[in-house]
Write an enzyme that holds these catalytic residues in place. Structure first.
Site, PDB file in Angstrom:
ATOM      1  N   HIS A  38      -1.749   5.046  -2.965  1.00 56.46           N
ATOM      2  CA  HIS A  38      -1.704   6.244  -2.122  1.00 56.46           C
ATOM      3  C   HIS A  38      -1.356   5.839  -0.701  1.00 56.46           C
ATOM      4  O   HIS A  38      -1.329   4.658  -0.369  1.00 56.46           O
ATOM      5  CB  HIS A  38      -3.079   6.931  -2.146  1.00 56.46           C
ATOM      6  CG  HIS A  38      -4.139   6.092  -1.493  1.00 56.46           C
ATOM      7  ND1 HIS A  38      -4.857   5.139  -2.186  1.00 56.46           N
ATOM      8  CD2 HIS A  38      -4.551   6.008  -0.212  1.00 56.46           C
ATOM      9  CE1 HIS A  38      -5.682   4.521  -1.358  1.00 56.46           C
ATOM     10  NE2 HIS A  38      -5.511   5.021  -0.144  1.00 56.46           N
ATOM     11  N   HIS A 119       1.804   3.300   5.059  1.00 57.63           N
ATOM     12  CA  HIS A 119       1.955   2.204   4.098  1.00 57.63           C
ATOM     13  C   HIS A 119       1.153   2.504   2.850  1.00 57.63           C
ATOM     14  O   HIS A 119       0.261   3.352   2.859  1.00 57.63           O
ATOM     15  CB  HIS A 119       1.489   0.876   4.718  1.00 57.63           C
ATOM     16  CG  HIS A 119       0.018   0.853   5.019  1.00 57.63           C
ATOM     17  ND1 HIS A 119      -0.501   1.312   6.215  1.00 57.63           N
ATOM     18  CD2 HIS A 119      -1.050   0.464   4.269  1.00 57.63           C
ATOM     19  CE1 HIS A 119      -1.817   1.189   6.181  1.00 57.63           C
ATOM     20  NE2 HIS A 119      -2.180   0.690   5.012  1.00 57.63           N
TER      21      HIS A 119
END
Ligand code: ATP
Ligand code: MG
Length: 179
Positions: A38, A119
């Site tokens: 995620h 990220h």
């Protein structure tokens, strides 16, 4: 309850990232499970139980799209003494940054002074292992471009083994279309 707002990735992007992590194949690293990959947008940490529903509604209200993103370069965080291997996301039209800014405002948290570095954490450095980024070579990241699939408020269940995330609230984003 430990809460964070996250952008969810399309299944094929999670599969590609899991495959990339497997290709890194470093025994000093503990891969994040494919289903758990995620993008953290806002980390809230411990919140009162009875705040979760309100915070979930606030996150869902931020779900406007489409939000296009791409896979970028691998990055060791923190660079001086890495504890995770992540893949950076590109934000070609600023929509991901705007999504995060809406979530920060809706959740009423103070924005971090550090710039947002979107990220996906792909693996964690195992306890006691040491990584020297300058000495590491990594396989190329597949150059995928995609639409963020959904926005969620996730509850994190800490404990031994892989962290388990549970969606408190979840909103699918409109598809970004091809290109
Ligand atoms: P574990 O801590 O057990 O290794 P985890 O990091 O996935 O698992 P959490 O610590 O609950 O579980 O974190 C949930 C998400 O929020 C992760 O994406 C994590 O990187 C991020 N996160 C955790 N702490 C912070 C923080 N202080 N600031 C920003 N993001 C954070
Ligand atoms: Mg953590």
């Amino acid at each position: 309850v430990r809460l964070f707002a996250a952008a969810e990735l399309p299944g094929e992007v999670r599969a590609a990232l899991a495959g990339w992590g497997a290709a890194v194949g470093d025994p000093r690293l503990r891969p994040v499970g494919e289903d758990s990959l995620h993008v953290t947008l806002v980390f809230l940490g411990e919140q009162p139980d009875d705040a979760a529903a309100r915070l979930g509604a606030a996150v869902v209200a931020c779900a406007e799209g489409p939000v296009r993103a791409g896979l970028g370069d691998p990055v060791w965080l923190s660079p001086g003494r890495p504890h995770v291997l992540a893949v950076g996301l590109t934000d070609p039209d600023g929509a991901l940054g705007a999504l995060r800014a809406r979530a920060v405002a809706a959740l009423g948290v103070a924005d971090e002074r550090r710039p947002f570095l979107p990220h996906v954490t792909v693996a964690r450095v195992r306890r006691g292992e040491r990584i020297r980024p300058a000495h590491e070579t990594l396989p190329p990241v597949p150059p995928l471009s995609f639409g963020i699939a959904a926005l969620a408020l996730l509850r994190s269940h800490l404990g031994r083994g892989p962290a388990r995330y549970e969606a408190v609230a979840h909103a699918v984003l409109p598809s970004a279309g091809p290109g």
